[in-house]
Design an enzyme around this catalytic site. Structure first.
Site, PDB file in Angstrom:
ATOM      1  N   THR A  95      56.230  51.513  -6.694  1.00 35.59           N
ATOM      2  CA  THR A  95      55.036  50.691  -6.533  1.00 35.59           C
ATOM      3  C   THR A  95      55.385  49.617  -5.519  1.00 35.59           C
ATOM      4  OG1 THR A  95      54.234  51.132  -8.756  1.00 35.59           O
ATOM      5  CG2 THR A  95      53.404  49.160  -7.676  1.00 35.59           C
ATOM      6  N   LYS A 170      47.112  52.067  -7.202  1.00 34.76           N
ATOM      7  CA  LYS A 170      48.018  51.520  -8.213  1.00 34.76           C
ATOM      8  C   LYS A 170      47.738  50.036  -8.430  1.00 34.76           C
ATOM      9  CE  LYS A 170      51.458  51.339 -11.118  1.00 34.76           C
ATOM     10  NZ  LYS A 170      52.875  51.629 -10.976  1.00 34.76           N
ATOM     11  N   LYS A 238      56.019  41.521  -9.850  1.00 32.49           N
ATOM     12  CA  LYS A 238      56.046  42.068  -8.482  1.00 32.49           C
ATOM     13  C   LYS A 238      54.715  42.738  -8.134  1.00 32.49           C
ATOM     14  CE  LYS A 238      57.305  46.199  -8.185  1.00 32.49           C
ATOM     15  NZ  LYS A 238      57.611  47.640  -7.968  1.00 32.49           N
TER      16      LYS A 238
END
Lengths: 286, 286
Positions: A95, A170, A238
């Site tokens: 990701t 995502k 993150k």
């Protein structure tokens, strides 16, 4: 067709096992070599650098920690790009940022290499059971060519558009999760303060319009004080940072996601980075 | 056992029909008389004031709009308390404040009347299908006595504790919903800006850890630009205000819920109070 796999952590190791089971030859590399060793006993072949992986494989899959790790794995000395040649395919499943996905695709195109961004959702269990959701960005032709490979560990696989689209999807997913997690945690904080029986509240609330995966899965764990990671706080921080940076670039204001990010950043800063995302309740209970 | 029912709006009317179907005699009152008339054709008996309802019924159910309406219906001239006498039971199903539920219980106790707070979740469809979730606060004995009555329109019925506990549980429920709604809306806002196919995003995201009722039900409606109310914005604003006021009393900070409240208050102030809660996307799209 030989597969190269870089990043044999919890997620990656399970994925490699599915590839081996499906009959693929798999070359593996991991920053910490010892974590890849069990896989070599199951048939995978160790390579000493990402460049070697790229040199000896047709399709290279990567799943590492942060965007900076992706950059290192691909662009540093002994990185993937040193070993690539025309006709190969690279697939980054980390990701990471849509911009980095676009950069990888651009650099790959220059040398006749196809590139896909393909982040996953479903956690360690999804990887183990081969039921990951894979959100892909890139060219249709490249996607079709590697579909059987990605199919070995996914139950939901979809191409969302050009390079970066997998990462954007995502991010959309993580924005939704930010809502269910903050809602769940504040609900439990409220219910406890109000003196309610938390188990009964979780059961009843999940029976109606508030029903959600986080409530079902993390509600009972929080009540049992089980904060073990299904998904790490540090990785969620993150992800939300990437989502908010992208939103800012698009001049999009996401106040609820910003609030969730601040809460999780706060949680990480007080030492819960390596716990599961359900430990957000620690900002209220301790 | 005669039942008195005050507040025959969309929710109340369906509930009265379930009571009639179960064979109860039901007296009805509504501020706007015309809305109760269809029920009288089905067997309910019209009464001219809340006091008359209380005088002629053993168990009095109320479901009105705001806490101020609850106060009026119970305490004003010709209100419920004027018609109450020992042995009767009052049940307020309005989503209202725990403090008001406690006050009702206290005043009721003085005259030998039992009081329950019993807000519901499940919306117009839940009321119609008799599958509401009913969250009850009050004394065990009173709860047991009226269980068969509440059962006629609920699929999930539970006593959570003393007076006010039903309202607190409903607040917990709404805090959770605030998370799923803001998450859903910001996810769609992000996905659209990123140029993704919204239908595919909704389908894929709902297949994993982000799965939730709001996404399943409101995602497709928003894509079709259907903003008709399953649940009114103005009522959600009221509920979140109560939740935050209660949290403040308990010295509990709920930053994500506060953010959701501000977004919905903003939405109401620009004219969407009578639309469904999914219209929050209007702050991004218009």
């Amino acid at each position: 067709m030989k597969i190269g796999f870089i990043g044999t952590g919890v997620m990656g190791s399970s994925m490699v096992r599915h590839l081996l089971k499906a009959g693929y030859e798999v070359n593996v590399y991991n920053r910490t070599k010892s974590k890849a060793m069990p896989l070599t006993e199951e048939g995978a072949v160790w390579k000493n650098t990402p460049a070697e992986i790229a040199k000896t494989s047709d399709v290279i899959l990567t799943i590492v920690g942060y965007p900076i790790d992706v950059e290192k794995v691909y662009f540093e000395e002994d990185g993937v790009f040193e070993g690539l040649s025309e006709g190969k395919t690279i697939i980054d499943m980390t990701t990471s940022t849509p911009a980095l996905a676009e950069q990888l695709a651009k650099e790959a195109e220059k040398i006749g290499v196809a590139a896909l961004d393909a982040p996953v959702s479903g956690g360690d269990l999804g990887a183990k059971n081969g039921t990951l959701t894979v959100m892909v960005g890139g060219e249709q032709a490249a996607y079709e060519k590697v579909q059987p490979i990605l199919d070995t560990f996914s139950s939901e696989l979809r191409l969302f558009g050009p390079a970066g689209s997998g990462q954007h999807t995502k991010m959309a997913n993580q924005i939704m999760v930010a809502g269910t997690m903050t809602g769940l945690i504040e609900m439990l904080a409220y219910a406890k303060k109000a003196g309610l029986d938390l188990e009964e509240v979780v059961k009843t609330v999940n029976g109606g319009a508030a029903r959600n995966w986080s409530l079902e899965n993390y509600g009972p764990r929080i009540i049992k004080e089980d904060y073990s990671p299904g998904f790490f706080v540090k990785h969620f921080v993150k992800d939300l940072k990437i989502a908010l940076d992208e939103a800012e670039k698009m001049e999009l204001n996401l106040p609820a996601t910003t609030q969730a990010y601040e809460l999780y950043k706060n949680l990480e800063s007080v030492g819960y980075g390596d716990e599961g995302t359900q430990s957000l309740i620690k900002l209220w209970w301790d």
